[in-house]
Design an enzyme around this catalytic site. Structure first.
Site, PDB file in Angstrom:
ATOM      1  CG  HIS A  46      30.921  32.622  36.928  1.00 28.18           C
ATOM      2  ND1 HIS A  46      31.462  32.893  38.165  1.00 28.18           N
ATOM      3  CD2 HIS A  46      29.932  33.518  36.747  1.00 28.18           C
ATOM      4  CE1 HIS A  46      30.814  33.917  38.709  1.00 28.18           C
ATOM      5  NE2 HIS A  46      29.871  34.309  37.859  1.00 28.18           N
ATOM      6  CG  ASP A 143      33.308  30.563  40.063  1.00 28.58           C
ATOM      7  OD1 ASP A 143      33.287  31.533  40.840  1.00 28.58           O
ATOM      8  OD2 ASP A 143      32.938  30.638  38.878  1.00 28.58           O
ATOM      9  CB  SER A 318      25.395  35.461  29.147  1.00 34.16           C
ATOM     10  OG  SER A 318      26.051  35.521  30.414  1.00 34.16           O
ATOM     11  CD1 TRP A 398      37.671  40.031  35.231  1.00 33.82           C
ATOM     12  CD2 TRP A 398      37.476  42.250  35.150  1.00 33.82           C
ATOM     13  NE1 TRP A 398      38.940  40.561  35.367  1.00 33.82           N
ATOM     14  CE2 TRP A 398      38.842  41.932  35.323  1.00 33.82           C
ATOM     15  CE3 TRP A 398      37.113  43.582  35.066  1.00 33.82           C
ATOM     16  CZ2 TRP A 398      39.841  42.901  35.421  1.00 33.82           C
ATOM     17  CZ3 TRP A 398      38.100  44.560  35.164  1.00 33.82           C
ATOM     18  CH2 TRP A 398      39.442  44.203  35.341  1.00 33.82           C
ATOM     19  CB  SER A 400      32.301  42.560  28.391  1.00 32.79           C
ATOM     20  OG  SER A 400      31.380  41.571  27.968  1.00 32.79           O
ATOM     21  CD  GLN A 420      27.212  43.600  35.268  1.00 30.96           C
ATOM     22  OE1 GLN A 420      26.298  44.415  35.124  1.00 30.96           O
ATOM     23  NE2 GLN A 420      27.043  42.301  35.034  1.00 30.96           N
TER      24      GLN A 420
END
Length: 502
Positions: A46, A143, A318, A398, A400, A420
Site C-alpha cells: 500500500h 487508502d 511482502s 496488484w 507485482s 490476488q
C-alpha cells in the site's frame, strides 16, 4: 460542507453515497495553498503506490505530506536512502497504536486493523489539528482501507479522496458482494470451488468460485467481512476515487464502478508514471519506493551471467507465508524444469519456522549456484526489466501484476489472499498474459506450468503481453490516458483546496 447528491447503485443491498466535488462559494476569501495529506495503510504493497503518487503530486508543485506509522518510518530509514525530503514533499509519522515488538504480520492483521480504527484514528485527528496552525491540510487522500482518513477529514471539513491500491476488477467485485449474499450465492453452499460463478456484471462465463476474492471464502458474519463492508461504505463518502490502473486495461470494470463513484481517476501504473516523471529530488526507481526491507542487489550481477529470457523470477510479495511443504514442492518443481531461477524468500516467509531454521533450509539447498539464486528481498522493478528474466512466478498482488505488465514479463499466478484470486483470473483468461495456478502447488504442476509459460505457449502468451505492455506504456506517455487523468486530478485538488474554510 456542501450538501451531497445521493447516487443509487442497483446491485447493492443498501444505498452508498458518492460525494461530488464541492463548489467554491462567493463568501470564500483568498484561496488556500493546496496541501495534500496522503495516508496509506501501513503495509509495503500500500505504501509503494501511494508514495509514487506523492512524488508525482509534489513534482507538479503541490505541497504533500506523506504520513507513515512510526514503526514503518523506522523500517524505511533502516533500509537506507529513500526520497530526500524537499520543500514540497514531507515525511511525517504517527503511532499505529501497537507496541514496538508487535510483529504486524498477516496472522495478526486483525489486531492492526482494530488499532488503526481506534488508537491511530485519535492520533490522526490530533495530527491534522496540529497542522491547522502551520500549513493546514486542504485535501486528504486516504487508502481505501483507511476509512479513518475519510471520517476524520469529514469531521474537520476537509475534502477527502479515496485511493484503492488494487485492481478495478476486484473493487467492482467487492461492491457486488452484498448482492451475492442477498441472492444466496454467498456463502458457498458446498465445497466445490470449481463450480462456475454467475452474477458479476461484466464477467459472465468467466469466473469459478475459487476466482472470487478471498473474503468470499470467509464467514459473512465474521470480523473480516464486517471490516471489509465498513471500509467499502466509507470509500463512497469521499468526493472522488483514484485507482492504480489504466483505462485500456480495465475499461469494462471501470464503467461499472462509474455507477457508484461520480469522479474516478485512473492514473496507473503509478510506478511507471513515477519513472516517467524522473525529475529533481525524486529521480530514480528503487530509491523512491520507501521499501520496508533491504534490497539485495547482488542478484543483478547473477542475472548478468544468465542467457536472455531464460530465468524464472519467483516472488510471493511482502506478506504471504508458505509452509515447509510448499517450499519443498516449489523448489523441486523449479529445479526439475532445468531452468535458472531467482527466488525472493523472506526470512519471515515460512509458517511456523524460526528465521535460523529457514536459513538452514536454504543453505542445505545450495542457495546460490550457476542456475539458482535466492535472496531475501530484491529490487523487483529492476529484476523484471533485466533481459535475462523470461517468466514471473507471482502471488498476483496488484503492484507485482502491474510491474510484470510494464516490463512485459508473462506470469504464473499463485494467489493467496485479498484481490490476488481475481487478479490471477484476469491475467490468464481476460488479458491472456499468463497462467493461473491457484490452490495447487505440487512439484509436477509447478514444472508443467513453467514449461508451458517458457516453452509450449511462449509465443502465444508473449504476443498478448506485448500488446498489453504497449498499452501500459502509452497510458503513461505525455498524451496517455493516465497522464491526462493525473493532470485532471491535480486540477481537482487545487479546486477543492479552495473550499476549505479558514
Amino acid at each position: 460542507m456542501t450538501r451531497h447528491k445521493l447516487y443509487r447503485h442497483p446491485l447493492l443491498s443498501s444505498h452508498l453515497h458518492s460525494h461530488p466535488l464541492p463548489k467554491q462559494t462567493k463568501e470564500m476569501e483568498e484561496p488556500r495553498e493546496p496541501h495534500v495529506l496522503i495516508l496509506p495503510f501501513p503495509a509495503q504493497g500500500h505504501i509503494k503506490p501511494m508514495l509514487c503518487l506523492a512524488k508525482l503530486l509534489a513534482t507538479a508543485g503541490l505541497r504533500v505530506t506523506f504520513l507513515n506509522t512510526h514503526h514503518n518510518r523506522r523500517r524505511i530509514l533502516h533500509c537506507g536512502p529513500s526520497i530526500s525530503p524537499s520543500s514540497l514533499l514531507r515525511f511525517e509519522s504517527i503511532s499505529d497504536g501497537l507496541p514496538d515488538d508487535h510483529p504486524r504480520s498477516l496472522e495478526r492483521i486483525e489486531e492492526l486493523f482494530l488499532s488503526v480504527k481506534t488508537a491511530m484514528k485519535a492520533h490522526l485527528r490530533e495530527f491534522l489539528l496540529s497542522k491547522s496552525a502551520e500549513q493546514p491540510v486542504t485535501c486528504v487522500i486516504a487508502d481505501g482501507i483507511m476509512s479513518i482518513g475519510i471520517y476524520i477529514a469529514e469531521e474537520l471539513s476537509i475534502p477527502a479522496i479515496s485511493f484503492r491500491t488494487f485492481s478495478a476488477c476486484c473493487l467492482w467485485t467487492y461492491f457486488c458482494i452484498p448482492t451475492f449474499i442477498h441472492e444466496g450465492k454467498l456463502p458457498f453452499p458446498d465445497d466445490d470451488l470449481d463450480k462456475e460463478f454467475h452474477g458479476l456484471p461484466g464477467a459472465e462465463g468467466l469466473l469459478r468460485r475459487r476466482d472470487l476474492p478471498s473474503i468470499c471464502r470467509s464467514q459473512v458474519n465474521g470480523n473480516s467481512y464486517r471490516n471489509f463492508k465498513d471500509e467499502n461504505i466509507a470509500m463512497t463518502r469521499a468526493c472522488a476515487l483514484i485507482v492504480n490502473t489504466f483505462d485500456a486495461l480495465e475499461a469494462s470494470m471501470l464503467s461499472h464502478l462509474a455507477t457508484i463513484f461520480a469522479d474516478i481517476y485512473t492514473i496507473g501504473p503509478l510506478h511507471a508514471m513515477a519513472i516517467e516523471s524522473n525529475v529533481g529530488h525524486f529521480s530514480g526507481r528503487s530509491e523512491s519506493v520507501g521499501s520496508l526491507r533491504i534490497e539485495d542487489w547482488s542478484c543483478m550481477k547473477w542475472l548478468d551471467s544468465q542467457a536472455s529470457r531464460s530465468v524464472v523470477y519467483v516472488s510471493f510479495g511482502s506478506l504471504v507465508k508458505i509452509t515447509v511443504d510448499q517450499l519443498t514442492e516449489f523448489w523441486h518443481g523449479l529445479v526439475n524444469c532445468s531452468r535458472p531461477f531467482l527466488w525472493v524468500l523472506r526470512e519471515d516467509a515460512i509458517l511456523g519456522e524460526k528465521e535460523e531454521n529457514v536459513k538452514s533450509l536454504l543453505l542445505e539447498s545450495q542457495v546460490t549456484s550457476e542456475t539458482r539464486c535466492v535472496v531475501e528481498w530484491a529490487p523487483q522493478e529492476e529484476v523484471l526489466a533485466h533481459p535475462a528474466v523470461g517468466g514471473f512466478l507471482t502471488h498476483s498482488g496488484w503492484n507485482s501484476t502491474l510491474e510484470g505488465i510494464t516490463a512485459g514479463i508473462p506470469m504464473i499466478c499463485w494467489p493467496r489472499m485479498g484481490d490476488q484470486q481475481i487478479n490471477s483470473r484476469w491475467v490468464s483468461q481476460v488479458w491472456k498474459i499468463g497462467l493461473d495456478m491457484k490452490d495447487t502447488y505440487d512439484r509436477s504442476t509447478v514444472e508443467t506450468m513453467v514449461r508451458i509459460l517458457m516453452e509450449d505457449k511462449k509465443e502465444e502468451i508473449m504476443k498478448s503481453m506485448a500488446s498489453i505492455s504497449a498499452l501500459s506504456s502509452d497510458s503513461v506517455g505525455p498524451e496517455g490516458s493516465s497522464s491526462k487523468n493525473l493532470q485532471r486530478l491535480i486540477e481537482t485538488i487545487r479546486k477543492i483546496s479552495q473550499t476549505v474554510s479558514h
